[in-house]
Scaffold this motif. Structure first.
Motif, PDB file in Angstrom:
ATOM      1  N   ALA A 161       3.250  -4.611   5.175  1.00  0.00           N
ATOM      2  CA  ALA A 161       2.068  -4.752   4.321  1.00  0.00           C
ATOM      3  C   ALA A 161       2.254  -5.951   3.413  1.00  0.00           C
ATOM      4  O   ALA A 161       3.391  -6.364   3.152  1.00  0.00           O
ATOM      5  N   SER A 162       1.153  -6.512   2.942  1.00  0.00           N
ATOM      6  CA  SER A 162       1.242  -7.611   1.990  1.00  0.00           C
ATOM      7  C   SER A 162       0.094  -7.524   0.999  1.00  0.00           C
ATOM      8  O   SER A 162      -0.925  -6.867   1.254  1.00  0.00           O
ATOM      9  N   ILE A 163       0.278  -8.202  -0.124  1.00  0.00           N
ATOM     10  CA  ILE A 163      -0.726  -8.183  -1.170  1.00  0.00           C
ATOM     11  C   ILE A 163      -0.838  -9.561  -1.802  1.00  0.00           C
ATOM     12  O   ILE A 163       0.158 -10.275  -1.953  1.00  0.00           O
ATOM     13  N   ARG A 164      -2.049  -9.936  -2.103  1.00  0.00           N
ATOM     14  CA  ARG A 164      -2.318 -11.199  -2.777  1.00  0.00           C
ATOM     15  C   ARG A 164      -2.322 -10.928  -4.274  1.00  0.00           C
ATOM     16  O   ARG A 164      -3.116 -10.141  -4.760  1.00  0.00           O
ATOM     17  N   TRP A 165      -1.411 -11.593  -4.980  1.00  0.00           N
ATOM     18  CA  TRP A 165      -1.215 -11.240  -6.386  1.00  0.00           C
ATOM     19  C   TRP A 165      -2.468 -11.490  -7.213  1.00  0.00           C
ATOM     20  O   TRP A 165      -2.778 -10.732  -8.116  1.00  0.00           O
ATOM     21  N   PHE A 166      -3.194 -12.533  -6.882  1.00  0.00           N
ATOM     22  CA  PHE A 166      -4.357 -12.945  -7.689  1.00  0.00           C
ATOM     23  C   PHE A 166      -5.376 -11.826  -7.846  1.00  0.00           C
ATOM     24  O   PHE A 166      -5.871 -11.561  -8.941  1.00  0.00           O
ATOM     25  N   ASP A 167      -5.724 -11.152  -6.726  1.00  0.00           N
ATOM     26  CA  ASP A 167      -6.800 -10.175  -6.809  1.00  0.00           C
ATOM     27  C   ASP A 167      -6.455  -8.824  -6.206  1.00  0.00           C
ATOM     28  O   ASP A 167      -7.292  -7.926  -6.133  1.00  0.00           O
ATOM     29  N   GLY A 168      -5.206  -8.669  -5.736  1.00  0.00           N
ATOM     30  CA  GLY A 168      -4.804  -7.379  -5.184  1.00  0.00           C
ATOM     31  C   GLY A 168      -5.270  -7.110  -3.772  1.00  0.00           C
ATOM     32  O   GLY A 168      -5.072  -6.005  -3.253  1.00  0.00           O
ATOM     33  N   ASN A 169      -5.873  -8.112  -3.140  1.00  0.00           N
ATOM     34  CA  ASN A 169      -6.277  -7.941  -1.743  1.00  0.00           C
ATOM     35  C   ASN A 169      -5.047  -7.654  -0.886  1.00  0.00           C
ATOM     36  O   ASN A 169      -3.996  -8.261  -1.103  1.00  0.00           O
ATOM     37  N   ALA A 170      -5.164  -6.713   0.070  1.00  0.00           N
ATOM     38  CA  ALA A 170      -3.997  -6.289   0.841  1.00  0.00           C
ATOM     39  C   ALA A 170      -4.311  -6.188   2.325  1.00  0.00           C
ATOM     40  O   ALA A 170      -5.477  -6.069   2.720  1.00  0.00           O
ATOM     41  N   ASN A 171      -3.272  -6.257   3.138  1.00  0.00           N
ATOM     42  CA  ASN A 171      -3.415  -5.969   4.561  1.00  0.00           C
ATOM     43  C   ASN A 171      -2.190  -5.188   5.042  1.00  0.00           C
ATOM     44  O   ASN A 171      -1.148  -5.170   4.376  1.00  0.00           O
ATOM     45  N   TYR A 172      -2.347  -4.539   6.192  1.00  0.00           N
ATOM     46  CA  TYR A 172      -1.342  -3.609   6.679  1.00  0.00           C
ATOM     47  C   TYR A 172      -1.110  -3.771   8.176  1.00  0.00           C
ATOM     48  O   TYR A 172      -2.018  -4.126   8.927  1.00  0.00           O
ATOM     49  N   ALA A 173       0.092  -3.430   8.593  1.00  0.00           N
ATOM     50  CA  ALA A 173       0.353  -3.298  10.019  1.00  0.00           C
ATOM     51  C   ALA A 173      -0.393  -2.057  10.517  1.00  0.00           C
ATOM     52  O   ALA A 173      -0.551  -1.078   9.779  1.00  0.00           O
ATOM     53  N   ASP A 174      -0.825  -2.100  11.750  1.00  0.00           N
ATOM     54  CA  ASP A 174      -1.556  -0.962  12.320  1.00  0.00           C
ATOM     55  C   ASP A 174      -0.719   0.309  12.291  1.00  0.00           C
ATOM     56  O   ASP A 174      -1.249   1.411  12.133  1.00  0.00           O
ATOM     57  N   SER A 175       0.584   0.159  12.420  1.00  0.00           N
ATOM     58  CA  SER A 175       1.469   1.323  12.500  1.00  0.00           C
ATOM     59  C   SER A 175       1.573   2.096  11.182  1.00  0.00           C
ATOM     60  O   SER A 175       1.996   3.260  11.179  1.00  0.00           O
ATOM     61  N   VAL A 176       1.179   1.473  10.071  1.00  0.00           N
ATOM     62  CA  VAL A 176       1.292   2.145   8.781  1.00  0.00           C
ATOM     63  C   VAL A 176      -0.060   2.326   8.098  1.00  0.00           C
ATOM     64  O   VAL A 176      -0.129   2.991   7.047  1.00  0.00           O
ATOM     65  N   LYS A 177      -1.094   1.778   8.660  1.00  0.00           N
ATOM     66  CA  LYS A 177      -2.414   1.851   8.041  1.00  0.00           C
ATOM     67  C   LYS A 177      -2.831   3.308   7.879  1.00  0.00           C
ATOM     68  O   LYS A 177      -2.722   4.107   8.799  1.00  0.00           O
ATOM     69  N   GLY A 178      -3.289   3.634   6.691  1.00  0.00           N
ATOM     70  CA  GLY A 178      -3.689   5.009   6.405  1.00  0.00           C
ATOM     71  C   GLY A 178      -2.564   5.875   5.859  1.00  0.00           C
ATOM     72  O   GLY A 178      -2.808   6.961   5.326  1.00  0.00           O
ATOM     73  N   ARG A 179      -1.334   5.411   6.002  1.00  0.00           N
ATOM     74  CA  ARG A 179      -0.182   6.168   5.481  1.00  0.00           C
ATOM     75  C   ARG A 179       0.489   5.450   4.303  1.00  0.00           C
ATOM     76  O   ARG A 179       0.994   6.106   3.394  1.00  0.00           O
ATOM     77  N   PHE A 180       0.523   4.132   4.356  1.00  0.00           N
ATOM     78  CA  PHE A 180       1.185   3.339   3.322  1.00  0.00           C
ATOM     79  C   PHE A 180       0.129   2.646   2.455  1.00  0.00           C
ATOM     80  O   PHE A 180      -0.926   2.246   2.955  1.00  0.00           O
ATOM     81  N   THR A 181       0.453   2.487   1.183  1.00  0.00           N
ATOM     82  CA  THR A 181      -0.418   1.762   0.272  1.00  0.00           C
ATOM     83  C   THR A 181       0.409   0.786  -0.546  1.00  0.00           C
ATOM     84  O   THR A 181       1.401   1.191  -1.177  1.00  0.00           O
ATOM     85  N   ILE A 182       0.013  -0.479  -0.533  1.00  0.00           N
ATOM     86  CA  ILE A 182       0.683  -1.495  -1.334  1.00  0.00           C
ATOM     87  C   ILE A 182      -0.176  -1.776  -2.557  1.00  0.00           C
ATOM     88  O   ILE A 182      -1.407  -1.797  -2.474  1.00  0.00           O
ATOM     89  N   GLU A 201       3.735   2.646  -1.569  1.00  0.00           N
ATOM     90  CA  GLU A 201       3.681   4.104  -1.490  1.00  0.00           C
ATOM     91  C   GLU A 201       3.641   4.494  -0.024  1.00  0.00           C
ATOM     92  O   GLU A 201       2.719   4.105   0.698  1.00  0.00           O
ATOM     93  N   MET A 202       4.631   5.265   0.416  1.00  0.00           N
ATOM     94  CA  MET A 202       4.731   5.628   1.826  1.00  0.00           C
ATOM     95  C   MET A 202       4.560   7.136   1.959  1.00  0.00           C
ATOM     96  O   MET A 202       5.367   7.905   1.402  1.00  0.00           O
ATOM     97  N   ASN A 203       3.546   7.550   2.663  1.00  0.00           N
ATOM     98  CA  ASN A 203       3.263   8.960   2.880  1.00  0.00           C
ATOM     99  C   ASN A 203       3.372   9.296   4.364  1.00  0.00           C
ATOM    100  O   ASN A 203       3.329   8.412   5.215  1.00  0.00           O
ATOM    101  N   SER A 204       3.503  10.574   4.637  1.00  0.00           N
ATOM    102  CA  SER A 204       3.578  11.050   6.026  1.00  0.00           C
ATOM    103  C   SER A 204       4.606  10.257   6.828  1.00  0.00           C
ATOM    104  O   SER A 204       4.323   9.773   7.927  1.00  0.00           O
ATOM    105  N   LEU A 205       5.774  10.119   6.267  1.00  0.00           N
ATOM    106  CA  LEU A 205       6.807   9.300   6.901  1.00  0.00           C
ATOM    107  C   LEU A 205       7.233   9.888   8.242  1.00  0.00           C
ATOM    108  O   LEU A 205       7.269  11.109   8.430  1.00  0.00           O
ATOM    109  N   LYS A 206       7.555   8.985   9.148  1.00  0.00           N
ATOM    110  CA  LYS A 206       7.975   9.342  10.500  1.00  0.00           C
ATOM    111  C   LYS A 206       9.371   8.785  10.754  1.00  0.00           C
ATOM    112  O   LYS A 206       9.768   7.788  10.136  1.00  0.00           O
ATOM    113  N   PRO A 207      10.102   9.376  11.685  1.00  0.00           N
ATOM    114  CA  PRO A 207      11.437   8.836  12.000  1.00  0.00           C
ATOM    115  C   PRO A 207      11.390   7.358  12.390  1.00  0.00           C
ATOM    116  O   PRO A 207      12.334   6.612  12.083  1.00  0.00           O
TER     117      PRO A 207
END
Length: 127
Positions: free
Chosen positions: A48-69, A81-87
């Motif tokens: 995941a990554s975040i643009r400091w200026f405005d907080g815009n973020a993007n995610y890998a498909d594998s973590v989308k919906g589970r992780f929040t940056i 923030e990592m939820n519903s963690l998988k092995p």
């Protein structure tokens, strides 16, 4: 600039964990911060990554919906923030920064553009 990652640990599948990346030595808002992970024997993987200026973020498909940056401006910290963690989330997690010439440069999932790296923090998810 220095980046200091922390918050890793050993958890069970389905648990949550929060990683923190403290960013110091930077006064401009023209940068992106990413979380990138590497599992043993595998290549580095964008998370995941975040643009400091405005907080815009993007995610890998594998973590989308589970992780929040997110970012904490007051403390110059980026959180993951990592939820519903998988092995398969088990890896060494790095935070890294990319400095840009524009406030609104589009975020990327390319790992190689990030030139400043902190030390990793280990996340291990047991099944």
């Amino acid at each position: 600039v220095q980046l200091q990652a922390s918050g890793g640990g050993l958890v069970q599948a389905g648990d949550s964990l929060r990683l923190s990346c403290a960013v110091s030595g930077r006064t401009s808002s023209k940068y992106h911060v990413a979380w990138i992970r590497q599992a043993p024997g595998k290549e580095r993987e964008f998370v995941a990554s975040i643009r400091w200026f405005d907080g815009n973020a993007n995610y890998a498909d594998s973590v989308k919906g589970r992780f929040t940056i997110s970012r904490d401006n007051a403390n110059n910290t980026v959180l993951l923030e990592m939820n519903s963690l998988k092995p398969e989330d088990t890896a060494l997690y790095y935070c890294a920064a990319r400095f840009t010439s524009s406030f609104r440069l589009t975020l990327t999932k390319e790992v190689n553009v990030y030139r400043s790296w902190g030390q990793g923090t280990q996340v291990t998810v047991s099944s």
